[in-house]
Design a protein around this motif. Sequence first.
Motif, short mmCIF file in Angstrom:
data_model
loop_
_atom_site.label_atom_id
_atom_site.label_comp_id
_atom_site.label_asym_id
_atom_site.label_seq_id
_atom_site.Cartn_x
_atom_site.Cartn_y
_atom_site.Cartn_z
N GLN A 52 48.52 36.47 -7.03
CA GLN A 52 48.40 37.61 -6.14
C GLN A 52 47.09 37.50 -5.37
O GLN A 52 46.06 37.13 -5.93
N GLY A 53 47.14 37.79 -4.09
CA GLY A 53 45.95 37.70 -3.26
C GLY A 53 46.33 37.66 -1.80
O GLY A 53 47.52 37.72 -1.44
N GLN A 54 45.34 37.56 -0.94
CA GLN A 54 45.53 37.62 0.49
C GLN A 54 46.51 36.57 1.01
O GLN A 54 46.23 35.38 1.04
N GLY A 55 47.71 37.02 1.37
CA GLY A 55 48.67 36.15 2.03
C GLY A 55 49.36 35.13 1.16
O GLY A 55 50.10 34.28 1.68
N PHE A 56 49.17 35.16 -0.15
CA PHE A 56 49.80 34.15 -1.00
C PHE A 56 51.30 34.40 -1.13
O PHE A 56 51.73 35.51 -1.44
N THR A 57 52.07 33.33 -0.91
CA THR A 57 53.52 33.42 -0.96
C THR A 57 54.07 32.27 -1.79
O THR A 57 53.59 31.13 -1.68
N ALA A 58 55.07 32.56 -2.61
CA ALA A 58 55.71 31.52 -3.41
C ALA A 58 56.58 30.67 -2.49
O ALA A 58 57.34 31.19 -1.67
N VAL A 59 56.44 29.34 -2.61
CA VAL A 59 57.25 28.41 -1.84
C VAL A 59 57.97 27.49 -2.81
O VAL A 59 57.90 27.68 -4.03
N ASP A 60 58.65 26.47 -2.30
CA ASP A 60 59.42 25.60 -3.18
C ASP A 60 58.53 24.95 -4.23
O ASP A 60 57.43 24.47 -3.92
#
Length: 402
Positions: free
Chosen positions: A262-270
């Motif tokens: 969790q944090g600024q702009g973090f997104t799960a990707v492949d």
Amino acid sequence: MSTRLSLLAGAALALAAVAALPVLAEAQAGNRTVAGRVRRPVAAGGDSTGMGAASRVWVTLHRVGKDTAGPIDSVQSDANGRYRFRYTPFGAGDAVYFASTTYGGIAYFTAPLKSVNAAADETEITVFDTTSTTFPMSVKGRHLIISKADSSNLRTVVEVFELSNDSLVTLVASESPNAAPTWSIAIPAAAQDVRANEGEISPDAFAAQNGRVSVFAPIAPGVKQVAFSYKVPDSSFPLRVRAEAGAVVFEVLVEEPQGKVQGQGFTAVDPVTLEGRNFRRFLSQDVKPDAELVVDVPAGGGGGRNLYIAGLLVAVGFLMMLALTRSMQRAASKRGTTVPTLRPRESEAPLADRLAQEIAALDATYARQENPSPAVQTAYEARRAELKAALAEALAEVPVGR
């Protein structure tokens, strides 16, 4: 001084290791020439890019092969900074040749010489004055790799940074006993067994104390990779990490199916697979300075084995950064924006050249391992095969006659 030279000598050997690539192999017959020049930034009297001649400096031609390695010849650059060698290749056909010079106590070198009559950009060496007055480095990429807990409930963390010196000088640590580092970053207070990974930074120029990792190696203009590892108790999670200088790209790999970031702009990707192990992958771009992220993993995630910290994950970070760079370049072209810089510089090196250098770094790291285990050897061969496949793809996309 010797530390500085040994650092860049190691980097030169890393580049030399690219000789194992078939795309760089050349016939070992007939004479060859090397015609180049040594340049440096100047305040006045230079060309349109602000560069002038580095005259009367010694340039050395090197050969590195499986059979022998060492300097072949040395010449002094003329008043216009130009130098020239004539040599005949010998010995093993996979040997590589390159030129280097030392300026202000720092070694600089060309990429491996590919042409029979090497000239122009291939043989140009750019040198810089040095300063011990510290200034911040921008972080082009940061990679945080977190393993599963081992039988001692410790998790191995590998951190890889791509630092960019956007100035016109090489930053060096002063000779004083309490010299400031050329770069420093905070690590978790619970970190233990902190060590530098094999790579561009010599362990002799690396220190960890008072909750910080410090580097005392010279940092020349351009991008330099710094990699290190440490272990943290499972009880340290959720783990809070601060992006002190921000990052153009921040990547987190977590070897836990339920791991979260969790944090600024973090997104799960492949997810990705490294050494036969699966990692969840999280990305964020244009992370602001002092932004904080939190890495959380489920309790009691034991049973994993430690990452072997032989430096092979450094090459993994290289490959990831290349993919991210291509993505960012496409996004930037759509926005019509450019990355500002404080110094005149050529465009980014072609992808094929960068992939070749990543293979060089991987080969050099593996060559430094004493009696590598079968697991290490298998991981090395698999990663090298992936890099070579990416290189072949990149070369296929290069227009004919380029």
